[in-house]
Design a protein around this motif. Structure first.
Motif, PDB file in Angstrom:
ATOM      1  N   UNK A 287      33.872  40.601  56.349  1.00  0.00           N
ATOM      2  CA  UNK A 287      33.098  40.212  55.710  1.00  0.00           C
ATOM      3  C   UNK A 287      32.430  39.178  55.040  1.00  0.00           C
ATOM      4  N   UNK A 288      32.593  37.781  54.769  1.00  0.00           N
ATOM      5  CA  UNK A 288      32.997  37.547  53.747  1.00  0.00           C
ATOM      6  C   UNK A 288      33.349  35.283  53.675  1.00  0.00           C
ATOM      7  N   UNK A 289      32.566  34.399  52.960  1.00  0.00           N
ATOM      8  CA  UNK A 289      33.113  33.578  52.366  1.00  0.00           C
ATOM      9  C   UNK A 289      33.171  33.044  51.456  1.00  0.00           C
ATOM     10  N   UNK A 290      33.161  31.913  51.106  1.00  0.00           N
ATOM     11  CA  UNK A 290      33.021  30.929  50.144  1.00  0.00           C
ATOM     12  C   UNK A 290      31.530  30.366  49.860  1.00  0.00           C
ATOM     13  N   UNK A 291      30.586  31.145  48.790  1.00  0.00           N
ATOM     14  CA  UNK A 291      29.250  31.106  48.609  1.00  0.00           C
ATOM     15  C   UNK A 291      29.617  30.226  47.461  1.00  0.00           C
ATOM     16  N   UNK A 292      30.744  29.354  46.626  1.00  0.00           N
ATOM     17  CA  UNK A 292      30.034  28.591  46.174  1.00  0.00           C
ATOM     18  C   UNK A 292      31.031  27.744  45.684  1.00  0.00           C
ATOM     19  N   UNK A 293      30.636  26.495  46.192  1.00  0.00           N
ATOM     20  CA  UNK A 293      31.680  25.326  46.180  1.00  0.00           C
ATOM     21  C   UNK A 293      31.126  23.942  45.936  1.00  0.00           C
ATOM     22  N   UNK A 294      31.801  22.889  45.014  1.00  0.00           N
ATOM     23  CA  UNK A 294      31.690  21.688  44.885  1.00  0.00           C
ATOM     24  C   UNK A 294      32.483  20.951  44.948  1.00  0.00           C
ATOM     25  N   UNK A 295      31.665  19.937  45.176  1.00  0.00           N
ATOM     26  CA  UNK A 295      32.478  18.372  45.149  1.00  0.00           C
ATOM     27  C   UNK A 295      32.238  17.527  44.301  1.00  0.00           C
ATOM     28  N   UNK A 304      32.805  30.466  44.130  1.00  0.00           N
ATOM     29  CA  UNK A 304      31.981  32.208  44.495  1.00  0.00           C
ATOM     30  C   UNK A 304      32.861  32.591  45.553  1.00  0.00           C
ATOM     31  N   UNK A 305      33.597  34.108  45.896  1.00  0.00           N
ATOM     32  CA  UNK A 305      33.816  34.497  46.836  1.00  0.00           C
ATOM     33  C   UNK A 305      32.484  35.680  47.321  1.00  0.00           C
ATOM     34  N   UNK A 306      32.264  36.226  48.019  1.00  0.00           N
ATOM     35  CA  UNK A 306      31.847  37.212  48.615  1.00  0.00           C
ATOM     36  C   UNK A 306      33.085  37.466  49.969  1.00  0.00           C
ATOM     37  N   UNK A 339      46.443  36.426  45.355  1.00  0.00           N
ATOM     38  CA  UNK A 339      46.275  37.578  45.366  1.00  0.00           C
ATOM     39  C   UNK A 339      45.003  37.831  45.275  1.00  0.00           C
ATOM     40  N   UNK A 340      44.487  38.801  45.314  1.00  0.00           N
ATOM     41  CA  UNK A 340      43.520  39.722  45.101  1.00  0.00           C
ATOM     42  C   UNK A 340      43.452  41.123  44.747  1.00  0.00           C
ATOM     43  N   UNK A 341      44.669  41.510  43.730  1.00  0.00           N
ATOM     44  CA  UNK A 341      44.542  42.233  42.592  1.00  0.00           C
ATOM     45  C   UNK A 341      43.155  44.029  43.167  1.00  0.00           C
ATOM     46  N   UNK A 342      41.817  43.128  42.944  1.00  0.00           N
ATOM     47  CA  UNK A 342      41.079  43.891  42.592  1.00  0.00           C
ATOM     48  C   UNK A 342      40.831  44.591  43.739  1.00  0.00           C
ATOM     49  N   UNK A 343      40.838  43.775  45.052  1.00  0.00           N
ATOM     50  CA  UNK A 343      40.723  44.612  46.674  1.00  0.00           C
ATOM     51  C   UNK A 343      40.696  45.286  46.556  1.00  0.00           C
ATOM     52  N   UNK A 344      42.304  46.017  46.184  1.00  0.00           N
ATOM     53  CA  UNK A 344      42.558  46.738  47.136  1.00  0.00           C
ATOM     54  C   UNK A 344      42.668  48.581  46.147  1.00  0.00           C
ATOM     55  N   UNK A 345      41.781  48.265  44.338  1.00  0.00           N
ATOM     56  CA  UNK A 345      41.861  48.497  43.611  1.00  0.00           C
ATOM     57  C   UNK A 345      40.305  49.277  43.807  1.00  0.00           C
ATOM     58  N   UNK A 346      39.004  48.296  43.967  1.00  0.00           N
ATOM     59  CA  UNK A 346      37.705  49.433  43.884  1.00  0.00           C
ATOM     60  C   UNK A 346      37.788  49.722  45.722  1.00  0.00           C
ATOM     61  N   UNK A 347      38.795  49.357  46.709  1.00  0.00           N
ATOM     62  CA  UNK A 347      38.392  50.381  47.353  1.00  0.00           C
ATOM     63  C   UNK A 347      39.350  51.688  47.926  1.00  0.00           C
ATOM     64  N   UNK A 348      40.121  51.905  46.686  1.00  0.00           N
ATOM     65  CA  UNK A 348      40.708  53.186  46.476  1.00  0.00           C
ATOM     66  C   UNK A 348      39.999  53.913  46.203  1.00  0.00           C
ATOM     67  N   UNK A 349      39.152  53.392  45.115  1.00  0.00           N
ATOM     68  CA  UNK A 349      37.691  53.903  43.911  1.00  0.00           C
ATOM     69  C   UNK A 349      36.859  54.623  45.381  1.00  0.00           C
ATOM     70  N   UNK A 350      35.599  53.830  45.986  1.00  0.00           N
ATOM     71  CA  UNK A 350      35.191  53.786  47.131  1.00  0.00           C
ATOM     72  C   UNK A 350      34.977  54.454  48.581  1.00  0.00           C
ATOM     73  N   UNK A 351      36.283  53.591  49.153  1.00  0.00           N
ATOM     74  CA  UNK A 351      36.984  53.639  50.405  1.00  0.00           C
ATOM     75  C   UNK A 351      36.064  53.127  51.591  1.00  0.00           C
ATOM     76  N   UNK A 352      35.706  51.563  50.591  1.00  0.00           N
ATOM     77  CA  UNK A 352      35.581  50.192  51.137  1.00  0.00           C
ATOM     78  C   UNK A 352      34.721  48.977  49.883  1.00  0.00           C
ATOM     79  N   UNK A 354      32.885  45.815  48.631  1.00  0.00           N
ATOM     80  CA  UNK A 354      32.089  44.945  48.631  1.00  0.00           C
ATOM     81  C   UNK A 354      31.782  44.155  46.868  1.00  0.00           C
ATOM     82  N   UNK A 355      32.383  43.179  47.076  1.00  0.00           N
ATOM     83  CA  UNK A 355      32.503  42.435  45.518  1.00  0.00           C
ATOM     84  C   UNK A 355      32.129  41.100  46.353  1.00  0.00           C
ATOM     85  N   UNK A 356      31.339  40.453  44.356  1.00  0.00           N
ATOM     86  CA  UNK A 356      31.052  38.781  44.613  1.00  0.00           C
ATOM     87  C   UNK A 356      31.820  38.406  43.354  1.00  0.00           C
TER      88      UNK A 356
END
Length: 423
Positions: A287-295, A304-306, A339-352, A354-356
């Protein structure tokens, strides 16, 4: 040729009289729904309504009921209702003939299996109809209808009671037979792993028979929807038989059973059927989307990526990598990726996950360009799929955008995205 039913004749008579269902209902002092049920043969009008409709439609009651041939009605005093609201001589004769015919048919077509009480009720119905012909002249139609309804209700109650008793006994017998014939005290089957390349699932199945000996052996069988069968020998301990690492092809339905062998005898126990053994059942939830974007100054700035990712399958499935992409129109090559290397790191720490986070991406769309922001998700089983995050479109210098919260598993780069502004 369609069979002419009472409902069809009522409908034809109403239309010939130029009346709507509501108008006919008003004249009969019934609801439009009642008229609709009559015309659909879902209900039968009471005698007084049948007679009233025969007068409104200008036809005999016998013709309305379909017991006399169609012929032109002869208007005259004989067809006019008496001042006391009773029946004309012609109507009385028709009702008597219909009642006599009903009594004759009821006597001829009695069910051979009816009880004495049911036969008596059926005969009573015929007698009441015959008596109704004479009584209607005195304006007692409501009373006759009530008596008919009482008898019909009595028949219904008897049949309903018999049906309930028979159904209850049948269910009890079925339960007793099932319990007697079922040889297993307990059984269980779970998916422990899968191979997306080989298109197989790995099962762990167990079964505990009600009766067993030290010499009892067991073989599990998995039957697929195309008729193929696969077997696995079980290990037994204290009356519980288990097969771990039972590999079978992925399928929409895997029916499991166990064969118990003891000496020269064999018994088969039916187990559960697994319905969650297809590839799409073994994917991470995203589940996710860019909740912050500007024109700004003709450029779209995504910042802003959630992103939320979890494993809701019954097997150990882990996030391996997340990559972000921007595609222009329906091109297969991205305008931007990271790439978003933080994603795999957070997953290894908690098994799920949730990032913004703030992930800056910039792109300048031309007029009528469509920009698709997407993430590619990869798990530790080598599976990759796309999550569409946003779809933006430059329409005459004005930015329009849709957000997407769940994965479109069918989308691939180069395909159009179904959104409000882009196609």
């Amino acid at each position: 040729m369609n069979e002419s039913t009472l409902g069809r004749r009522i409908q034809e008579g109403r239309r010939a009289a130029g009346l709507s269902q509501e108008a006919l209902g008003e004249r009969l002092r019934v609801s439009r729904q009642a008229v609709s049920k009559w015309e659909a043969d879902a209900a039968i009008p009471e005698l007084e309504n049948l007679i009233a409709m025969s007068r409104i439609f200008g036809m005999s009651i016998g013709r309305l009921l379909g017991v006399e041939p169609e012929q032109a009605e002869k208007p005259g005093p004989a067809n006019q209702p008496p001042e006391d609201g009773g029946l004309t001589e012609k109507e009385l004769a028709a009702v008597e003939a219909i009642a006599a015919k009903y009594a004759e048919e009821a006597q001829r077509h009695q069910r051979p299996g009816w009880s004495r009480q049911q036969k008596a009720i059926a005969a009573g119905l015929a007698v009441i109809l015959v008596l109704a012909a004479g009584t209607l002249v005195k304006g007692q139609m409501h009373a006759i209808n009530r008596r008919l309804n009482d008898v019909q209700d009595q028949v219904g109650r008897i049949e309903s009671s018999v049906a309930r008793q028979v159904g209850s006994l049948s269910q009890q017998m079925s339960n007793i037979l099932d319990e007697k014939n079922h040889i297993l005290a307990a059984s269980q089957a779970t998916v422990t792993d899968f191979d997306p390349d080989a298109q197989t699932v790995t099962l762990c199945v167990t079964a505990s028979p009600k009766e067993w000996t030290d010499t009892t052996t067991a073989v599990f069988t998995a039957a697929l929807s195309d008729g193929r069968q696969f077997t696995a020998e079980a290990q037994g301990q204290n009356g519980t038989f288990t097969a771990e690492g039972f590999v079978v092809p992925m399928d929409q339905a895997v029916a499991l059973s166990v064969n118990l062998l003891d000496g020269g005898s064999a018994r088969t126990g039916v187990m559960e059927t697994l319905y969650d053994c297809l590839p799409e059942c073994f994917l991470l939830d995203v589940w996710g989307s860019y909740w912050e974007y500007n024109w700004l100054n003709g450029d779209i700035w995504f910042n802003g990526l959630r992103l939320n990712i979890s494993n809701n399958t019954a097997i150990p499935l882990n996030l391996e990598a997340v990559e972000l992409y921007l595609f222009r129109n329906q091109e297969t090559e991205p305008e931007w990726s990271s790439p978003v290397p933080e994603a795999a790191k957070l997953w290894r720490e908690s098994g799920s996950l949730q990032m913004y986070i703030r992930y800056l991406a910039q792109i300048r769309p031309k007029v009528n360009d469509t920009i698709v922001a997407a993430a590619r998700i990869t798990d530790d089983h080598g599976q990759s799929f796309w999550q569409v995050l946003n779809v933006c479109m430059n329409i005459n210098g004005k930015l329009y955008s849709d957000q997407f919260s769940s994965a479109d598993l069918d989308w691939q780069p180069g395909q159009a995205v179904d959104s409000m502004w882009a196609s």
